[in-house]
Enzyme design. Structure first.
Site, PDB file in Angstrom:
ATOM      1  N   ARG A   1       0.775  -1.121  -0.035  1.00  0.00           N
ATOM      2  CA  ARG A   1      -0.191   0.102   0.067  1.00  0.00           C
ATOM      3  C   ARG A   1       0.757   1.236  -0.119  1.00  0.00           C
ATOM      4  NH1 ARG A   1      -4.932  -1.353   4.068  1.00  0.00           N
ATOM      5  NH2 ARG A   1      -6.290  -2.518   2.512  1.00  0.00           N
TER       6      ARG A   1
ATOM      7  N   ASP B   1      -5.916  -2.111  -5.123  1.00  0.00           N
ATOM      8  CA  ASP B   1      -6.130  -2.121  -3.766  1.00  0.00           C
ATOM      9  C   ASP B   1      -7.600  -2.698  -3.408  1.00  0.00           C
ATOM     10  OD1 ASP B   1      -5.848  -2.313  -1.090  1.00  0.00           O
ATOM     11  OD2 ASP B   1      -5.197  -0.517  -0.666  1.00  0.00           O
TER      12      ASP B   1
ATOM     13  N   GLN C   1      -2.612   2.036  -5.121  1.00  0.00           N
ATOM     14  CA  GLN C   1      -3.918   2.154  -4.683  1.00  0.00           C
ATOM     15  C   GLN C   1      -4.992   1.689  -5.927  1.00  0.00           C
ATOM     16  OE1 GLN C   1      -4.286   6.248  -3.585  1.00  0.00           O
ATOM     17  NE2 GLN C   1      -2.095   6.079  -2.907  1.00  0.00           N
TER      18      GLN C   1
ATOM     19  N   SER D   1      -9.353  -1.751   0.399  1.00  0.00           N
ATOM     20  CA  SER D   1      -9.350  -0.337   0.102  1.00  0.00           C
ATOM     21  C   SER D   1     -10.580   0.141  -0.252  1.00  0.00           C
ATOM     22  CB  SER D   1      -8.228   0.650  -0.164  1.00  0.00           C
ATOM     23  OG  SER D   1      -7.111   0.739   0.814  1.00  0.00           O
TER      24      SER D   1
ATOM     25  N   TYR E   1       1.648   4.169  11.250  1.00  0.00           N
ATOM     26  CA  TYR E   1       1.180   3.241  12.311  1.00  0.00           C
ATOM     27  C   TYR E   1       0.801   4.020  13.479  1.00  0.00           C
ATOM     28  CZ  TYR E   1       2.490  -0.767   9.337  1.00  0.00           C
ATOM     29  OH  TYR E   1       2.466  -1.632   8.212  1.00  0.00           O
TER      30      TYR E   1
END
Length: 862
Positions: free
Chosen positions: A170, A179, A176, A182, A277
């Site tokens: 990602r 993906d 994207q 998502s 994160y």
């Protein structure tokens, strides 16, 4: 959305939240198999698409209504040369009939034939029995390898090749596009709000009626990843008061850009652990967070939780005692129900009610509750990935070839011809920077500095205005006034435009920028039907391509807005607006026929006002289609006023007939092109049309120079305007062509640039300054030709080079930025031709495009 290295108690909801642009990825599961370096070898020969078959099989998992390929994505594969075999009835639950697949170019066949294709596309991991049907062929599906180790071993033992769609890197910008996690999670966030509204007993939006007052619903979203942000946007669009929380303050801007309010913990600690994160929070933060969430949940009417971690129990965010404090009739939607839920009391795939009357929805099939959209997006993800395998790195279009130098292939290829492999590890996120000692922290700057900066800027602005006053041209001040007022109008027109309307607004401003036709008309001969000489031929070219852009651009905008219409929406009768438009144009023609020049100025004023109203109309859903209609009328008035001014200046019927013929040919071509464009091709079509605007600006600028130079009528202002229009138009031309290629798949989406690209672009852009200085010093035809040729060539390269250096995911922002540049080019034409109409429209597009670019950057976290 789904990853977290370590969990705390309350802070367990601090998962690795994806931002609106999906900027992080799920953590890799521990290696299942030893890496095999030999597999890094590049495959030598590719296989033409015409020799390959894609199979679309029916999903048989309980509650699954999606299908891996929709007719829309099948049409894309067939167009590129693949043969597609669809299992009979595979798309029935997604509301796709077999006839729709046949119309898209596929063959509907038995289950065995679909499973016998070279590529089998699937959504969920196959069962053991289904895996046997794969044989030694290629499977593209969401595998969840850390959970399904036996399945992976079975597929490897059969000699199969497996692409795990849920292992897309990602952090890869173009990833994207492929993906699936998502795209599906976004739908789940949207559907969560829809399910909540169905279970909730009140309106989302507040109302004040004669029967009484209905307060707006209060919606709280916990976790601001893809699903969370989708829920925020949907609830806000329904009129609710939306608040959201995430341990990472960096997502505040995302929430606020969608109209929500961001909740903060009264404790100084950042939850960002680097690399997208979240980190483990301190005990003090957890206590403060728990107190804040308890009050926020109790005050909410609807709570949506989104902390789902693959293959691990979901963290508990809302405890039973907190649920007990909620009002009767409140609703909780738990998107983590499949792994136990974020809420104590959640029951998987059920709707339960607590003793105090709170409904808890634990549905795990939210994506399948919108099967048509889910299948369309999933199918496009898979189709575009399959079409990239090979051409992305080899450059050979139309050939499938596994190349592990492709980062997407490297990340998703789980098994290759029976050899299991583990993708190369990603570099761990950098640790958070060490906190500075409070004593060593820099003192805040004195308050007077802000005022000093503002005063300096105002002084520079005043100096520039005074410098403009040095010009002996009396029209310059009037043109600057027009430019400033139109710019302010454009800036105000697009304030607060919702993200869903960014593309239609970009499209309509592109169509309006086709006003470059005005400059082309002014270069055409007044007495003859056929243009002669370089200047007139360039004018004819500018009029032709501008007409293509105008007609095609407005039709593309209409198609974009049509995607928002629902079958039960009331019918609209915008065609009736043709009556007042026709009456106005007839009146303008009558005034001009009698020699009254006042009609031209009034028509120009009406054109500018309508163009501003068009841009403002595209800022809201309920007025967007009206805005497109007003734009058509505005451009029509602008072109008509120019034609009438030519008539009043002595143009003959033959000359105007030539103008009409060229414009009609261009408009017909634009309508023909736009009418054949499908929904997935609309963005690249806007980019393609936009390149025509740039080319028209260059043609008009060069043509005006060739007209004025022999007459000795060049002034410093006109020279500066000619060079500016050439520079901006050339950048727009090649930049838009490259953007079209990236969106259309003709060019790879990976960034490509020369070393020190910014320096290269700056030096080549400086050629335009040199050209202006050279022409002002020696305004002769020979010198001007050479200077403009150098400026055009350098600017064409800058436009292509600057856009090639941008990743495919950011191309929509690039197109909007280039749209703004075309507005400035139109302004330059206005100064060059002393046209207040072009200056007004150019400033409108330039300023609105610049603000729209900023809005899109914010919405995409760029």
């Amino acid at each position: 959305e789904r990853g977290l290295a370590s969990l705390g108690t309350t802070t367990a909801m601090a998962y690795g939240a994806l931002l609106a642009s999906t900027v992080c990825f799920a953590p890799r599961p521990p290696p299942l198999f030893a890496a095999r370096p030999a597999l890094r070898a590049r495959v030598v020969a590719g296989t033409p698409y015409e020799q390959l078959t894609v199979g679309v099989v029916k999903e048989r998992k309980e509650r699954e209504r999606r299908v891996a390929q929709s007719p829309e994505s099948v049409a894309l594969l067939v167009k590129k040369g693949f043969r597609v075999v669809v299992e009979q009835g595979a798309g029935a639950d997604s509301l796709f009939g077999d006839d729709a697949y046949v119309e898209a170019g596929a063959t509907v066949a038995s289950r065995e034939e679909a499973w016998g294709a070279h590529f089998i596309t699937k959504i969920n991991p196959p069962t053991r029995e289904e895996a046997k049907l794969v044989g030694d062929r290629t499977l593209l599906a969401q595998i969840n390898p850390s959970k399904n180790t036996e399945l992976v071993a079975q597929l490897a033992g059969q000699g199969a090749t497996v692409f795990a769609l849920d292992m897309i890197p990602r952090l890869l910008s173009r990833g994207q596009t492929y993906d699936t996690l998502s795209s599906q999670t976004n739908i789940a966030g949207y559907r969560a709000v829809v399910e909540a509204s169905h279970a909730f007993g009140r309106f989302f939006a507040g109302q004040m009626t004669a029967a009484g007052k209905v307060p707006p619903a209060k919606v709280l979203v916990l976790g601001c990843g893809v699903a969370g942000l989708a829920a925020v946007q949907t609830a806000k669009n329904l009129g609710a008061l939306v608040s959201a929380y995430d341990v990472r303050p960096v997502v505040r801007e995302q929430v606020e850009s969608l109209g929500g309010s961001f909740l903060s913990v009264e404790y100084e600690e950042d939850g960002d652990g680097g690399g997208g994160y979240a980190k483990e929070m301190s005990d003090g933060y957890k206590a403060a967070e728990q107190a804040m969430l308890t009050e926020a949940v109790a005050d909410a009417d609807i709570v949506i939780t989104t902390a789902l971690i693959p293959n691990r129990p979901a963290p508990t965010l809302v405890k039973a005692e907190t649920v007990a404090r909620m009002r009767r009739g409140s609703v909780i939607v738990d998107l983590a129900a499949q792994n136990g839920g974020n809420v104590e009391g959640t029951v998987k795939d059920s709707a339960t009610s607590t003793p105090n009357g709170v409904t808890i929805l634990g549905y795990t099939d939210l994506e399948s509750r919108l099967p048509t959209t889910s299948s369309n997006l999933f199918g496009n993800n898979v189709a575009k990935f399959l079409l990239s395998v090979g051409p992305q790195t080899t450059g050979r279009q139309g050939e499938y070839e596994i190349d592990l130098e492709d980062d997407a292939v490297q990340g998703m290829l789980l098994v290759q011809a029976g050899a299991t492999r583990e993708p190369e590890a990603y570099v761990a996120p950098a640790p958070p920077p060490a906190q500075k000692d409070e004593a060593a922290a820099e003192a805040p700057p004195p308050e007077w500095r802000k005022y000093a900066r503002d005063a300096t800027r105002l002084s520079v602005l005043g100096g520039c205005l005074l410098a403009a006053g040095l010009s002996p041209d009396p029209k310059l001040a009037a043109m600057l006034t027009t430019f400033s007022l139109a710019g302010l109008a454009g800036f105000q027109a697009v304030l607060g435009v919702p993200p869903a309307l960014h593309s239609p607004l970009m499209s309509v401003t592109n169509a309006i920028s086709g006003m470059t036709a005005v400059g082309g008309i002014m270069l055409l001969p007044a007495l003859a039907a056929r243009p002669r000489g370089a200047s007139q031929l360039l004018g004819a070219f500018a009029l032709l391509v501008s007409s293509v852009n105008i007609a095609g651009g407005f039709l593309v905008t209409r198609k974009m807005l049509g995607l928002f219409r629902r079958p039960d929406d009331p019918k609209e009768y915008f065609s009736l607006y043709g009556a007042p438009t026709g009456l106005f144009l007839a009146g303008l023609a009558a005034l001009s026929a009698t020699g009254r020049a006042g009609g031209v100025g009034v028509a120009g004023l009406a054109s500018g006002v309508l163009c501003i109203a068009a841009v403002a109309g595209l800022g809201k859903q309920k007025t967007a289609r009206l805005g497109n209609t007003l734009g058509v009328a505005g451009v029509a008035f602008g072109v008509a006023s120019t034609v009438c001014s030519q008539w009043l200046a002595g143009a003959t019927a033959a000359g105007l007939a030539g103008v009409g013929g060229i414009a009609a040919a261009g408009a017909g071509s634009g309508l023909a092109i736009a009418s054949r464009v499908g929904p997935t091709e609309l963005p690249q079509t806007v980019a393609g049309f936009h390149s025509l605007v740039g080319a028209a600006a260059v043609a008009t600028a060069v043509g005006e120079f060739l007209h004025l130079a022999p007459l000795g009528l060049l002034t410093p202002v006109s020279i500066g305007a000619i060079v500016a229009a050439t520079y901006l138009g050339a950048i727009t031309t090649t930049g838009s062509l490259v953007a079209f290629g990236k969106l259309n798949g003709a060019l790879g989406s990976a960034p490509v640039s020369l070393p020190r690209r910014n320096l290269v672009n700056a030096l080549l852009s400086a050629v335009s300054l040199w050209a202006a200085a050279r022409m002002m010093r020696s305004p002769t035809l020979a010198v001007g030709r050479a200077a403009l040729a150098a400026c055009t060539a350098a600017s064409l390269f800058v436009g292509a080079h600057a856009t090639l250096a941008i990743g495919g995911a950011d191309v929509p922002v690039v197109i909007t930025c280039l749209n703004s540049a075309s507005g400035w080019a139109l302004c330059a034409e206005g100064f060059m031709l002393s046209s207040t109409l072009l200056t007004t429209v150019g400033a409108l597009i330039g300023f609105s495009g610049a603000l729209l670019t900023q809005d899109m950057c914010v919405a995409m976290n760029r």
